[in-house]
Motif scaffolding. Structure first.
Motif, short mmCIF file in Angstrom:
data_model
loop_
_atom_site.label_atom_id
_atom_site.label_comp_id
_atom_site.label_asym_id
_atom_site.label_seq_id
_atom_site.Cartn_x
_atom_site.Cartn_y
_atom_site.Cartn_z
N VAL A 116 14.11 -9.51 -2.89
CA VAL A 116 12.71 -9.32 -3.26
C VAL A 116 11.84 -9.16 -2.02
O VAL A 116 10.96 -8.27 -1.97
N LEU A 117 12.07 -9.99 -1.00
CA LEU A 117 11.27 -9.85 0.23
C LEU A 117 11.57 -8.54 0.94
O LEU A 117 10.66 -7.90 1.49
N TRP A 118 12.83 -8.14 0.97
CA TRP A 118 13.18 -6.86 1.59
C TRP A 118 12.43 -5.71 0.92
O TRP A 118 11.89 -4.83 1.59
N ALA A 119 12.39 -5.72 -0.42
CA ALA A 119 11.74 -4.64 -1.15
C ALA A 119 10.22 -4.71 -1.03
O ALA A 119 9.55 -3.71 -0.79
N ALA A 120 9.66 -5.92 -1.20
CA ALA A 120 8.20 -6.06 -1.19
C ALA A 120 7.60 -5.76 0.17
O ALA A 120 6.46 -5.28 0.27
N ASP A 121 8.35 -6.05 1.25
CA ASP A 121 7.83 -5.83 2.60
C ASP A 121 8.35 -4.53 3.21
O ASP A 121 8.19 -4.30 4.40
N HIS A 122 8.97 -3.69 2.41
CA HIS A 122 9.48 -2.43 2.94
C HIS A 122 8.32 -1.51 3.29
O HIS A 122 7.32 -1.43 2.55
N PRO A 123 8.40 -0.79 4.42
CA PRO A 123 7.29 0.10 4.82
C PRO A 123 6.95 1.16 3.77
O PRO A 123 5.80 1.62 3.72
N ALA A 124 7.90 1.54 2.94
CA ALA A 124 7.64 2.58 1.95
C ALA A 124 6.93 2.05 0.71
O ALA A 124 6.41 2.82 -0.09
N PHE A 125 6.88 0.72 0.54
CA PHE A 125 6.28 0.13 -0.66
C PHE A 125 4.76 0.11 -0.50
O PHE A 125 4.23 -0.54 0.39
N LEU A 126 4.06 0.85 -1.38
CA LEU A 126 2.59 0.96 -1.31
C LEU A 126 2.13 1.37 0.09
O LEU A 126 1.18 0.81 0.65
N ALA A 127 2.83 2.36 0.64
CA ALA A 127 2.61 2.72 2.05
C ALA A 127 1.24 3.31 2.31
O ALA A 127 0.72 3.21 3.43
N ARG A 128 0.62 3.92 1.32
CA ARG A 128 -0.66 4.57 1.55
C ARG A 128 -1.86 3.64 1.33
O ARG A 128 -3.00 4.04 1.54
N THR A 129 -1.60 2.42 0.90
CA THR A 129 -2.69 1.47 0.68
C THR A 129 -3.08 0.81 2.00
O THR A 129 -2.22 0.40 2.77
N ARG A 130 -4.37 0.71 2.26
CA ARG A 130 -4.87 0.14 3.52
C ARG A 130 -5.94 -0.91 3.24
O ARG A 130 -6.60 -0.88 2.21
#
Length: 211
Positions: A116-130
């Motif tokens: 879960v942490l690997w997926a949630a903190d992956h750079p591609a997850f919600l990558a365009r949100t700032r």
């Protein structure tokens, strides 16, 4: 010490290394927090193993969550992402420190936390949100005007704004803004259109630098 306890210790150490070095340090490169995650994990596992009962461990877990919250308030600021890593390290140490006759269900829970942490903190997850805290060089109180100003400066679509400080004396605005960047292709198209628009202004246009 029973064989299952030794297996749980091995699972805990492997999971702590994956969490702190394989996930966190590889992505965020803060050595001090790697030490903190490993220390919290091994310390909680040792205390839970010594106390040894589910009733005591439940109270211990709640108490440690409270202690970590106090530490976070009184220490250098950390992000919500790093809080998640803290609690993951604590949870892994807690579940692996309790006496178990069958260690493999615990291993599955530990693997679930890591995945879960690997997926949630992956750079591609919600990558365009700032998320940014921006100080504008003028005081803007109108919401629509503020949104347009921020979108022009940040190059994204603003989803929410919170004005933290409106300084009418020094003519500045401090605003907490959450926005979404366009897709790379759309961003390139917008840049080209902007460049064409600037070129088409002709000799009669005057920029801030020209003035």
């Amino acid at each position: 010490m029973t064989p299952s306890a030794l297996i749980l210790i091995g699972i805990d150490l492997a999971a702590a290394l994956i969490l702190s070095l394989g996930l966190y340090y590889r992505r965020h490169h803060r050595r001090d927090l790697v030490v903190a995650f490993l220390g919290v994990n091994v310390g909680v596992m040792a205390v839970a193993a010594v106390l040894g009962t589910a009733e005591v461990a439940m109270g211990l877990g709640l108490g440690l969550f409270g202690v970590l919250s106090i530490i976070r308030l009184r220490s250098s600021e950390i992000t919500q992402r790093e809080v998640a890593y803290y609690f993951a390290a604590l949870a892994i140490g807690l579940v692996t420190g309790l006496p178990q006759t069958d260690p493999w269900p615990v291993a599955a829970l530990v693997a679930l936390i890591l995945v879960v942490l690997w997926a949630a903190d992956h750079p591609a997850f919600l990558a365009r949100t700032r998320h940014q805290v921006v100080r504008l060089d003028r005081a803007v109180s109108d919401d629509d005007e503020l949104r347009a100003e921020l979108e022009a400066r940040l190059g994204g679509t603003v989803s929410s704004t919170t004005i933290q400080e409106l300084d009418l004396v020094n003519d500045t605005t401090l605003v907490d803004v959450r926005y979404r960047m366009p897709r790379p292709g759309a961003r390139s198209t917008a840049r080209v259109a902007s460049a064409h628009a600037g070129t088409s202004l002709g000799s009669g246009a005057t920029t801030g630098a020209d003035r």
